[in-house]
Design an enzyme around this catalytic site. Structure first.
Site, short mmCIF file in Angstrom:
data_model
loop_
_atom_site.label_atom_id
_atom_site.label_comp_id
_atom_site.label_asym_id
_atom_site.label_seq_id
_atom_site.Cartn_x
_atom_site.Cartn_y
_atom_site.Cartn_z
CG HIS A 1 -24.29 18.22 -6.53
ND1 HIS A 1 -24.41 19.38 -7.27
CD2 HIS A 1 -23.07 17.72 -6.82
CE1 HIS A 1 -23.29 19.57 -7.95
NE2 HIS A 1 -22.46 18.56 -7.69
N GLY B 1 -37.68 18.41 -14.13
CA GLY B 1 -38.46 17.96 -12.98
C GLY B 1 -38.53 16.46 -12.79
CB THR B 2 -36.54 13.50 -13.89
OG1 THR B 2 -35.23 13.89 -13.50
CG2 THR B 2 -36.74 13.75 -15.38
CG ASN B 3 -33.99 14.48 -9.10
OD1 ASN B 3 -33.72 13.45 -8.49
ND2 ASN B 3 -33.21 15.01 -10.03
CG ASN C 1 -29.36 20.60 -4.12
OD1 ASN C 1 -30.21 20.62 -5.02
ND2 ASN C 1 -28.06 20.67 -4.36
CG MET D 1 -30.56 24.78 -12.88
SD MET D 1 -29.32 23.66 -12.16
CE MET D 1 -29.76 22.12 -12.96
CG ASP E 1 -23.40 21.96 -4.69
OD1 ASP E 1 -24.64 21.92 -4.56
OD2 ASP E 1 -22.84 22.13 -5.78
CB ILE F 1 -26.72 30.60 -5.78
CG1 ILE F 1 -25.96 29.59 -6.65
CG2 ILE F 1 -26.09 30.71 -4.39
CD1 ILE F 1 -24.53 29.98 -6.97
CG LEU F 2 -31.99 29.27 -2.60
CD1 LEU F 2 -32.54 28.04 -1.86
CD2 LEU F 2 -33.12 30.22 -2.96
CB SER G 1 -24.39 14.14 -2.69
OG SER G 1 -23.16 13.60 -3.12
C1 GAR Z 1 -30.42 16.75 -11.83
O1 GAR Z 1 -29.40 15.92 -12.31
C2 GAR Z 1 -30.00 17.43 -10.55
O2 GAR Z 1 -29.21 16.63 -9.73
C3 GAR Z 1 -29.18 18.57 -11.11
O3 GAR Z 1 -29.87 18.99 -12.27
C4 GAR Z 1 -30.67 17.92 -12.78
C5 GAR Z 1 -32.10 18.36 -12.78
O4 GAR Z 1 -32.93 17.42 -13.37
N1 GAR Z 1 -29.05 19.60 -10.14
C6 GAR Z 1 -27.95 20.34 -10.03
O5 GAR Z 1 -26.99 20.25 -10.77
C7 GAR Z 1 -27.99 21.36 -8.90
N2 GAR Z 1 -26.66 21.75 -8.55
P1 GAR Z 1 -34.50 17.39 -13.10
O6 GAR Z 1 -35.04 18.79 -13.33
O7 GAR Z 1 -35.00 16.42 -14.14
O8 GAR Z 1 -34.73 16.90 -11.70
#
Ligand code: GAR
Length: 208
Positions: free
Chosen positions: A110, A12-14, A108, A91, A151, A93-94, A142
């Site tokens: 990526h 969940g850092t994003n 999203n 993680m 994607d 796919i919808l 992206s």
């Molecule tokens: C992030 O790097 C995100 O871009 C990637 O997983 C990580 C999740 O980190 N997402 C994908 O690869 C989706 N195709 P987070 O949980 O710390 O945000």
């Protein structure tokens, strides 16, 4: 007020970057109303609870079909009247059914420069491992609107990041997050909140 729903699976850092940007006023007039995880142990759920946000766990295994899973997610988000849905390290796919009520309302992030290293099978650390195996000198992140094709939806923002010779997948992932993801995801949400994004076919136009 823009009402945001987030779908998460991991650290969940994003999500945290979005919450911090709302607090800092970088994303104006917005609130994260609901965070849903498909994994009950996702640390992202703790981040959400700490921020006083409602959480839910909706796992694929509780449903007979992918369509039922999509429906459960979509109904939970609709019950919270969200205007924008953020996939933040989600993680799963919808399927097409999910988008019925949310066309051009799902974003999203990526961890690569789409169309490179994207599509089914490219997620999380696997993306960075593939970038290193290919010998790329540059990668990045992206942000795009999500469509049923993995994607492949209209791109909103991208940012390049250098690959270093001594990188491993973990160090590259960390640099891509710090230098790209945590910057462009809040920026894209801010543009949406300001009503500055419009989708024309496969192109996103950003108004001044
Ligand atoms: C992030 O790097 C995100 O871009 C990637 O997983 C990580 C999740 O980190 N997402 C994908 O690869 C989706 N195709 P987070 O949980 O710390 O945000």
């Amino acid at each position: 007020m823009l009402r945001i729903g987030a779908l998460v699976s991991g650290g969940g850092t994003n999500l945290q970057a979005i919450l911090d940007a709302i607090d800092a006023g970088i994303i104006p007039n917005a609130k994260v109303e609901l965070v849903i995880s498909n994994k009950k142990k996702a640390f992202a759920l703790e981040r959400a609870s700490k921020a006083g946000i409602k959480t839910a766990v909706i796992g694929r295994k509780s449903y007979e079909s992918s369509a039922d899973f999509d429906y459960a997610l979509s109904e939970a988000l609709r019950a919270s009247s969200v205007d924008l849905i953020l996939l933040a390290g989600f993680m799963a796919i919808l399927g097409p059914g999910f988008f019925t009520h949310f066309e051009n309302k799902v974003m999203n992030v990526h961890p690569a420069l789409i169309p490179a290293f994207s599509g089914p099978g490219y997620y999380g650390l696997k993306v960075h491992e593939a970038v290193l195996a290919t010998g790329c000198k540059v990668t990045g992140a992206s942000v795009h609107f999500v469509t049923p094709e993995v994607d492949a939806g209209p791109l909103i923002l991208q940012k390049a990041v250098d690959v270093h010779q001594d990188d491993d997948a973990e160090s590259l992932q960390k640099r891509v997050m710090e230098e790209a993801e945590w910057q462009i995801y809040p920026q894209a949400v801010s543009l949406f909140a300001q009503g500055r994004l419009s989708v024309h076919g496969h192109h996103v136009i950003i108004s001044q």
